[in-house]
Design an enzyme around this catalytic site. Structure first.
Site, mmCIF file in Angstrom:
data_model
loop_
_atom_site.group_PDB
_atom_site.id
_atom_site.type_symbol
_atom_site.label_atom_id
_atom_site.label_comp_id
_atom_site.label_asym_id
_atom_site.label_seq_id
_atom_site.Cartn_x
_atom_site.Cartn_y
_atom_site.Cartn_z
ATOM 1 C CD GLN A 78 24.483 49.744 19.511
ATOM 2 O OE1 GLN A 78 24.351 50.831 18.999
ATOM 3 N NE2 GLN A 78 24.475 48.630 18.824
ATOM 4 C CG PHE A 79 19.986 45.008 22.700
ATOM 5 C CD1 PHE A 79 20.334 43.665 22.731
ATOM 6 C CD2 PHE A 79 19.416 45.527 21.541
ATOM 7 C CE1 PHE A 79 20.114 42.846 21.627
ATOM 8 C CE2 PHE A 79 19.194 44.727 20.445
ATOM 9 C CZ PHE A 79 19.549 43.386 20.475
ATOM 10 C CB THR A 80 24.457 44.871 20.351
ATOM 11 O OG1 THR A 80 24.800 46.190 19.944
ATOM 12 C CG2 THR A 80 23.193 44.409 19.634
#
Length: 148
Positions: A78-80
């Site tokens: 989950q890079f966000t």
């Protein structure tokens, strides 16, 4: 490294209509990798996640760890989690690790969890995923290796 940990009764991840990972009781982990993460960050997070006592004991107190209850993990990249929203309305993701590093680091993280004999299901790095869960509690905890 930043992880959103949710205690779940079950969780699953779907890619292109197919379930690629599913668990019963345990943790859904949303995993973000920072560009400056090190093996020390990874080791810290593995220790914290597996030893965190957030499952109830016989007296109803949060006193048992994932290892104590034989729980499972669904780990989803989950890079966000590294979104910066200070300026404007469009998030910046410059603090998130570059994809090649992030993917390798994420896989190392999952392998370190598996090395503890945990069942670890995963999403697909970089894919458009649909994640479903039955939250237990709800119990949701934010962990950040930079805040240790």
């Amino acid at each position: 490294m930043r992880v959103i940990l949710q205690r779940v009764q079950s969780a699953a991840v779907v890619v292109e209509g197919a379930t690629i990972g599913a668990i019963d009781r345990g943790y859904l982990l949303l995993v973000g990798v920072h560009g400056d993460d090190t093996v020390e960050d990874l080791a810290y997070m593995v220790r914290k996640i597996t030893a965190l006592r957030i499952f109830e004991d016989e007296q109803g107190k949060m006193n048992r760890s994932l290892l104590d209850v034989g729980g499972e993990i669904l780990s989803v990249s989950q890079f966000t989690l590294y979104a910066n929203t200070k300026k404007g309305n469009r998030p910046s993701f410059t603090d998130a690790a570059e994809p090649v590093f992030a993917k390798a680091f994420y896989e190392q993280f999952n392998d370190a969890l598996r090395a503890l004999n945990l069942t670890v299901a995963t999403g697909e790095f970089g894919a458009d995923m649909q994640v479903s869960l039955v939250n237990d509690g709800p119990v949701t905890i934010i962990l950040d290796s930079q805040a240790r």
